[in-house]
Write an enzyme that holds these catalytic residues in place. Structure first.
Site, PDB file in Angstrom:
ATOM      1  N   GLU A 267       0.830  -1.209   0.000  1.00 26.74           N
ATOM      2  CA  GLU A 267       0.000   0.000   0.000  1.00 26.74           C
ATOM      3  C   GLU A 267       0.869   1.265   0.000  1.00 26.74           C
ATOM      4  O   GLU A 267       0.447   2.316  -0.457  1.00 26.74           O
ATOM      5  CB  GLU A 267      -0.920  -0.026   1.233  1.00 26.74           C
ATOM      6  CG  GLU A 267      -2.176   0.801   1.052  1.00 26.74           C
ATOM      7  CD  GLU A 267      -3.184   0.534   2.146  1.00 26.74           C
ATOM      8  OE1 GLU A 267      -3.709  -0.597   2.221  1.00 26.74           O
ATOM      9  OE2 GLU A 267      -3.461   1.448   2.942  1.00 26.74           O
ATOM     10  N   HIS A 293       6.251 -26.839   2.354  1.00 25.01           N
ATOM     11  CA  HIS A 293       5.404 -27.895   1.804  1.00 25.01           C
ATOM     12  C   HIS A 293       4.296 -27.306   0.934  1.00 25.01           C
ATOM     13  O   HIS A 293       3.277 -27.952   0.717  1.00 25.01           O
ATOM     14  CB  HIS A 293       4.821 -28.737   2.946  1.00 25.01           C
ATOM     15  CG  HIS A 293       5.895 -29.255   3.862  1.00 25.01           C
ATOM     16  ND1 HIS A 293       6.532 -30.451   3.642  1.00 25.01           N
ATOM     17  CD2 HIS A 293       6.479 -28.699   4.958  1.00 25.01           C
ATOM     18  CE1 HIS A 293       7.450 -30.628   4.588  1.00 25.01           C
ATOM     19  NE2 HIS A 293       7.444 -29.578   5.387  1.00 25.01           N
ATOM     20  N   LYS A 406     -13.066   3.042  -1.000  1.00 26.93           N
ATOM     21  CA  LYS A 406     -13.958   3.411   0.110  1.00 26.93           C
ATOM     22  C   LYS A 406     -15.084   4.317  -0.400  1.00 26.93           C
ATOM     23  O   LYS A 406     -16.245   4.155  -0.059  1.00 26.93           O
ATOM     24  CB  LYS A 406     -13.171   4.151   1.207  1.00 26.93           C
ATOM     25  CG  LYS A 406     -12.239   3.265   2.021  1.00 26.93           C
ATOM     26  CD  LYS A 406     -11.582   4.049   3.155  1.00 26.93           C
ATOM     27  CE  LYS A 406     -10.622   3.179   3.945  1.00 26.93           C
ATOM     28  NZ  LYS A 406      -9.966   3.857   5.052  1.00 26.93           N
TER      29      LYS A 406
HETATM   30  O1  PA5 Z   1      -2.835   2.297   5.912  1.00 31.17           O
HETATM   31  C1  PA5 Z   1      -3.920   2.818   5.775  1.00 31.17           C
HETATM   32  O2  PA5 Z   1      -4.103   4.042   5.931  1.00 31.17           O
HETATM   33  C2  PA5 Z   1      -5.167   2.007   5.460  1.00 31.17           C
HETATM   34  O3  PA5 Z   1      -4.880   0.736   5.038  1.00 31.17           O
HETATM   35  C3  PA5 Z   1      -6.046   1.938   6.699  1.00 31.17           C
HETATM   36  O4  PA5 Z   1      -5.345   1.347   7.754  1.00 31.17           O
HETATM   37  C4  PA5 Z   1      -7.353   1.181   6.461  1.00 31.17           C
HETATM   38  O5  PA5 Z   1      -7.945   1.584   5.260  1.00 31.17           O
HETATM   39  C5  PA5 Z   1      -8.306   1.426   7.615  1.00 31.17           C
HETATM   40  O6  PA5 Z   1      -8.522   2.796   7.757  1.00 31.17           O
HETATM   41  P1  PA5 Z   1      -9.079   3.432   9.088  1.00 31.17           P
HETATM   42  O7  PA5 Z   1      -8.094   3.174  10.184  1.00 31.17           O
HETATM   43  O8  PA5 Z   1      -9.199   4.897   8.775  1.00 31.17           O
HETATM   44  O9  PA5 Z   1     -10.393   2.788   9.377  1.00 31.17           O
END
Ligand code: PA5
Length: 417
Positions: A267, A293, A406
């Site tokens: 990400e 495995h 989202k």
């Molecule tokens: O790293 C990030 O910002 C995202 O992956 C969030 O952790 C994830 O989308 C969850 O978001 P939030 O903590 O705002 O609910």
């Protein structure tokens, strides 16, 4: 303690001085942004935050009645605590993760829990994530129906210090809420209350975890030859033409760590660079010895399209002897040996087999699977990711693709009315 081993990458010793300038300037650029909160470098300061740790400890002491801890959160708001709790739970408190929206498992969980002994921790930095909001509404209702006005004591929120629906809910209802600093993003938040609060209930040595992370910070600023993240970032940079980065951990207790790393790496780095070019490599999770495995055959003899990182403990925190048994002579080579010796032999065999097959592979040795060593490892991997962001010309701290999905989810549901 953490140790980098590059014995099977002989060219690396020469590549390091050749890239000195690029690496040191990547680190300088990163540090120069530190004063600007919009740059999201608050994760660098989390290991020093002893005040938050004290508040979390007090809260844990005030709530000795908790037998079941339900964590509502997804992505960076779940993967870190899940990885650490699985490794270090010493309290007997049972943990449940609702990082999905499949109704059946949610119902199954609700049917087994006793609300009087359950603490629900909803975690969301933005307070706007559909999955977390949906299950929070379900658990809010469940707590209120079961406990009446007493429900408030059974819910704790971890969210932005000022913004978002969870902060607003905390203020309106007078709920206990811990803050994720404004300049700390989801996947860099494991050492904030996101991870520390669940770990306090798990009875883990949180202080040692933070000490390890502090040591990682000191090490990251060391001269090039000693700085682990500068070196591991270079390893990934040198092999950026290989599309796959395997992250293979030889420790059952760390079985969820690869998933945390996958999110951090993919990400943060899978995006368009400043020129609009698509960059990134795909992190692939693996666990030893199980994946010997399953995936090892491919890793060894499949396409040479991977850089492999092995995380290997050097010693057990406790060991178990394999006893002899008359008549089972086929297993005689195991008799009287520690189980850890077998694990270590398998890990070393994998390391060697991959290298002999021509697959680029390096190892990160942990002195043992302790909170100190793992705290160091987590912070090292966050440094590595941030440095790669600088080297690859991408902002490692945003996630436009995630935000888009989202928004589209909200729009689809809104259209349905
Ligand atoms: O790293 C990030 O910002 C995202 O992956 C969030 O952790 C994830 O989308 C969850 O978001 P939030 O903590 O705002 O609910």
């Amino acid at each position: 303690m953490l140790r980098l081993d590059t014995r099977y990458l002989p060219g690396f010793a020469e590549a390091l001085p050749a890239h000195r300038e690029a690496l040191l300037s990547a680190r300088e650029r990163l540090l120069a942004k530190r004063g600007d909160r919009a740059q999201m470098l608050g994760w660098l300061d989390l290991p020093e935050d002893t005040e938050t740790l004290r508040a979390i400890r007090r809260y844990r002491e005030e709530n000795p009645w908790v037998e079941d801890f339900v964590l509502l959160g997804i992505g960076g708001s779940a993967l870190g605590p899940k990885a650490l709790e699985a490794a270090f739970n010493a309290s007997g408190v049972r943990f449940h993760y609702v990082d999905h929206v499949e109704p059946e498992p949610v119902l199954r969980l609700l049917r087994t829990l006793d609300p009087r002994k359950t603490l629900v921790n909803a975690i969301s930095k933005s307070g706007a994530t559909a999955e977390t909001l949906a299950v929070l509404l379900i658990f809010l209702n469940w707590l209120r129906e079961a406990l009446g006005e007493g429900w408030r004591r059974h819910l704790v929120l971890t969210t932005d210090p000022q913004r978002g629906a969870l902060r607003a809910l905390a203020e309106r209802e007078g709920l206990r809420a811990f803050a994720i600093p404004e300049d700390v993003g989801g996947r860099f938040s494991v050492l904030s209350p996101v991870g520390l609060l669940p770990l306090a209930f798990a009875g883990a040595d949180v202080e040692a975890l933070l000490m390890g992370a502090r040591q990682a910070n000191v090490n990251a600023l060391a001269p090039l030859e000693e700085s682990l993240p500068l070196k591991t970032a270079l390893l990934h940079h040198l092999h950026r033409h290989l599309p796959v980065n395997v992250f293979m951990v030889y420790a059952e207790r760390l079985r969820y760590l690869p998933a945390w790393f996958v999110q951090l790496h993919d990400e943060s780095l899978g995006k368009r660079d400043r020129e609009g070019k698509r960059v990134g490599t795909t992190a692939l999770p693996a666990l030893g010895p199980q994946d010997q495995h399953a995936q090892l055959q491919l890793f060894r003899e499949g396409p040479l399209d991977k850089l492999l990182a092995l995380v290997l403990p050097e010693a057990p925190t406790e060991d178990l002897l394999i006893p002899p048994w008359p008549g089972l002579e086929e297993a005689g080579y195991l008799f009287g040996k520690g189980l850890f010796r077998l694990l270590k032999a398998e890990a070393e065999a994998t390391y060697q087999a991959l290298a002999e097959a021509g697959q680029p592979v390096y190892a990160l040795y942990l002195s043992e699977v302790s909170p100190y060593a793992v705290g160091w490892l987590l912070q090292l991997l966050m440094w590595q990711t941030a440095l790669l962001g600088e080297l690859w010309g991408v902002n490692a701290f945003d996630q436009p693709g995630v935000e888009l999905s989202k928004r589209l989810t909200r729009e689809i549901l809104a259209r349905e009315g």
